[in-house]
Design a protein around this motif. Structure first.
Motif, mmCIF file in Angstrom:
data_model
loop_
_atom_site.group_PDB
_atom_site.id
_atom_site.type_symbol
_atom_site.label_atom_id
_atom_site.label_comp_id
_atom_site.label_asym_id
_atom_site.label_seq_id
_atom_site.Cartn_x
_atom_site.Cartn_y
_atom_site.Cartn_z
ATOM 1 N N LYS A 18 35.105 33.447 42.177
ATOM 2 C CA LYS A 18 36.311 32.625 42.212
ATOM 3 C C LYS A 18 37.542 33.448 41.858
ATOM 4 O O LYS A 18 38.196 33.184 40.865
ATOM 5 C CB LYS A 18 36.179 31.455 41.233
ATOM 6 N N ALA A 39 40.276 35.529 40.368
ATOM 7 C CA ALA A 39 40.469 36.036 39.010
ATOM 8 C C ALA A 39 39.552 35.372 38.000
ATOM 9 O O ALA A 39 39.298 35.910 36.935
ATOM 10 C CB ALA A 39 41.915 35.844 38.591
ATOM 11 N N LEU A 40 39.071 34.189 38.345
ATOM 12 C CA LEU A 40 38.152 33.515 37.429
ATOM 13 C C LEU A 40 36.807 34.221 37.377
ATOM 14 O O LEU A 40 36.017 34.001 36.468
ATOM 15 C CB LEU A 40 37.930 32.071 37.866
ATOM 16 N N ASN A 95 34.592 38.637 34.503
ATOM 17 C CA ASN A 95 35.792 38.870 35.297
ATOM 18 C C ASN A 95 36.219 40.318 35.162
ATOM 19 O O ASN A 95 35.682 41.065 34.348
ATOM 20 C CB ASN A 95 36.911 37.872 34.984
#
Lengths: 362, 382
Positions: free
Chosen positions: A183, A185-186, A270
């Motif tokens: 997802k 930057a998630l 991340n």
């Protein structure tokens, strides 16, 4: 003739003994920790630290192959860890319960290693034509590029197959019931927590096996010859680029394995973790432990990973103390004055003197 | 080489010896032990410090008033420097010290990592300010603040309903889950509200020059710049916008909170800055006034930000739920958690951030969004 064969045989024995000692240290460490865990004497804090320690030990060993053995300064090691972490975490999430845990984790490790290794080759081809500072700068940039690229990727899987986008999650156009895995930057969350201390130790042993055998093999000697004198190595017909690439790719693959272990240890992944700070941290392990000294870099990785956590009782002062300890350790190990002082202290110890004298006689 | 290895081995042995210290809980059975984890140092330090301070005030008030179910409360704090891996270590450390309930963690990514461990341990987790959706994926976890989707949607609704602007530019940090998350939901809701997004420019962390993003917004004729980012970068953006003579309205989310506390920041630049935040120290009600007064007295005149208020409410929510469940400190963390999973649904508290109740299935709070504007260097309710 016989005499020179004898010397070679003795040298081989010595390397073998040296290798075995390294394995032994790892195994003893494992046994001691296991005993502590089973008798309930290890705090949760330290139990939680075990997997990260394995991650950084593997990363340090792999970087030592490039920095110490191949003699190239690489500052992009976190980039390879990132690739290993993301590809394997994607795989584990995509497969989900489709495979039993252990085969899935083994496959994830292989995928992480292969992908990171492939990137190692790709990056290595242009990069290894550079020398010294230029190489350092390009690898540094590469690490950041990887991080930023991975940061914009959205990837999901549904009945139609794989969906990839680099803009937003909506652009994936997933079918309802599809699974969005990366997802942007998630990052990836919900990766199964398969990493364990045992898995970490097995991976360290495999890494050691590969790296130590590579170093004492024909290829390893060729790699070191390229490091020590490129022109001389070329003149006796050693394909310098090929051997450097070999070391670089193997190192990248190992860093990928470290990434796999990392990503399967935390519920979230991340790219923030894989910035140049991590590359530098691993380089610190290598430099502090001794460039080219595999065992030293392992020990440095263990100490420097555990130390800041051990200092938690100092609360806000702990990072300050950690920095001071780092400086003191660096001076103690490498400053000329400290080295001569250590030499003198060593001679004062009686049993050491005998050993030194014995060595001289031989 | 050998000598050095030996020296290191000795050091390693010493470290090992230190590690032999078995976990010892220092607390007796008649104290509730609440752990709080957050960034006390590092770039997000203002948030963690504020949470720790707010929680400390709440705990002291509760202890003075007779505790929870007649038992005193002990607050333990740990620093995670806004790093997921370190947060898990901080969690383990607090567990060693006998933590029974967790307030935290403060920031999103570390919270997801800690929640991964807390689910396995069945440890009750109440994050005051972890906004990412996945922060509370387990049944054991709840939050005090709004989630990213809720903040993005609420911001767009607020701007649309109050007619603040129609041409909107966004500057966001694409490398940050919080920022990217809000942006995504803001853009989706902006369409429904009939707002026009004239530019959406991303930057990556540790950026100090925002002229490209500001120029894009200026050229597109933006009336309002939406900044779903943290306060350090926002301060730079305000400074640089003023330098280039670009003066739209600015609108931020809860990450903007703390901007007035930055050292050497010219607070006149923040005049007119609007933000979605559940707490204003200038609110008139008695509860807020008392909290602000105590906070300022205790922490050298520092004005509390919403993180402190979230933490304060979080501790009171724990108190209410523990009382509802009739829990006692001799229960294990897991037993308490099982009780809390039910009791959190039964309670409604009136806290600094409004009247809050919880949805047990999702762990999300139900409360009204509030916005403030900065006037004369102070937050004013809008």
């Amino acid at each position: 003739m016989d005499k020179s064969l004898e010397i070679i045989r003795r040298m081989k024995n010595r390397t073998l003994k040296n290798h075995l000692i390294t394995y032994l240290i790892v195994i003893v460490f494992y046994v001691v920790i296991q005993v502590l865990i089973n008798t309930g004497n290890l705090s949760s804090l330290l139990t939680g630290l075990l997997v990260p320690i394995c991650v950084y030990v593997i990363a340090a060993i792999s970087l030592n192959l490039v920095v110490g053995i191949s003699g190239e300064l690489s500052l992009g090691h976190a980039g390879f860890m990132c690739i290993g972490a993301y590809t394997s975490a994607f795989f584990s999430n995509a497969v989900g319960d489709g495979l039993p845990e252990i085969p899935r984790f083994i496959l994830a490790i292989l995928i992480g290693a292969v992908c990171a290794g492939l990137f190692g080759v790709l990056i290595g081809i242009p990069v290894l034509r550079l020398k010294g500072d230029y190489l350092a700068i390009v690898t540094l940039a590469f690490g950041e590029i990887i991080k930023n690229l991975v940061n914009v990727v959205y990837m999901g899987i549904d009945s139609n197959g794989l969906h990839i986008s680099t803009t937003t999650a909506m652009d994936l156009h997933m079918e309802p019931g599809g699974k969005q895995i990366i997802k942007g930057a998630l990052g990836i969350s919900g990766t199964p927590r398969n990493s364990s201390f045992t898995a970490g130790i097995i991976l360290i042993l495999i890494t050691l096996f590969i790296v130590q055998n590579l170093i004492s093999s024909r290829s390893g000697r060729a790699i070191m010859a390229c490091r020590d004198n490129r022109i001389a190595a070329e003149s006796i017909g050693i394909p310098v680029t090929r051997f450097k690439l070999l070391a670089f790719a193997v190192s990248a693959a190992m860093a990928g394995v470290a990434g796999v272990l990392y990503s399967h240890n935390l519920a979230t992944l991340n790219t923030k973790k894989f910035d140049y700070n991590t590359s530098i941290l691993v380089l610190v392990f290598v430099v502090l432990g001794g460039i080219g000294n595999i065992r030293g870099s392992m020990i440095a990785a263990v100490i420097l990973t555990a130390l800041p956590e051990m200092l938690r009782f100092l609360s806000n002062y702990r990072m300050l103390i950690y920095a001071i300890v780092l400086i003191v350790m660096m001076l103690f190990n490498w400053a000329p004055a400290a080295r001569t002082w250590r030499e003198r202290m060593r001679e004062k110890l009686p049993f050491k003197k005998k050993a030194a004298a014995g060595k001289e006689e031989a | 080489m050998k000598k050095m290895t030996k020296a290191l081995s000795v050091a390693a042995a010493m470290a090992m010896a230190a590690s032999l210290m078995a976990p010892v809980s220092v607390f007796a059975d008649d104290v509730f032990v609440i752990g709080a984890i957050g960034p006390i140092t590092g770039a997000a330090g203002a948030y963690g410090t504020s949470v720790m301070n707010g929680a400390a005030i709440a705990v002291d008030e509760i202890n003075e008033a007779g505790g929870i179910n007649g038992y005193q409360v002990e607050l333990l704090t740990a620093d995670d420097t806004h790093d997921a891996e370190l947060a898990t270590h901080a969690y383990d450390d607090l567990k060693d010290q006998g933590m029974q309930l967790l307030l935290g963690t403060v920031t999103s990514a570390p919270c997801i990592a800690v929640e991964g461990l807390a689910v396995e341990d069945n440890m009750f987790l109440l994050t005051p300010s972890g906004t990412a959706v996945d922060c509370i994926f387990g049944e054991n976890a709840f939050r005090v603040c709004f989630s990213d989707p809720a903040q993005g949607t609420a911001s767009a609704q607020y701007i649309g309903e109050h007619g603040l602007a129609s041409k909107i530019a966004i500057i966001y940090d694409s490398s940050d889950p919080y920022s990217a998350g809000i942006t995504e939901y803001f853009m989706a809701e902006a369409e429904n509200q009939g707002l026009e997004i004239v530019s959406a420019e991303a930057f990556s962390d540790n950026r100090t020059d925002f002229s490209a993003q500001l120029n894009a917004a200026k050229d597109a004729g933006a009336e309002l710049v939406f900044l779903p980012i943290y306060y350090q970068e926002a301060a730079l953006i305000l400074q640089q916008a003023s330098d280039m003579g670009f003066a739209p309205s600015f609108f931020g989310c809860d990450g903007m909170d703390g901007i007035l506390g930055i050292e050497n920041f010219d607070t006149s630049l923040a005049e007119g800055l609007m933000m979605l935040t559940p707490f204003t120290p200038n609110a008139e009600d008695e509860m807020t006034q008392n909290f602000v007064k105590t906070y300022e007295e205790r922490f050298d005149g520092l004005v509390p930000i919403q993180f402190g208020a979230d933490a304060y409410d979080g501790i009171y929510a724990m108190k209410a739920a523990l009382e509802d469940a009739g829990a006692t400190p001799d229960m294990s963390a897991s037993e308490i958690c099982d009780l809390m999973k039910v009791s959190m649904g039964n309670i409604t508290i009136t806290g600094l951030t409004g009247e809050i109740s919880w949805d047990v299935a999702t762990g999300e709070p139900n409360k009204e969004p509030k916005a403030v504007v900065i006037e004369n260097g102070e937050y004013q309710p809008m």
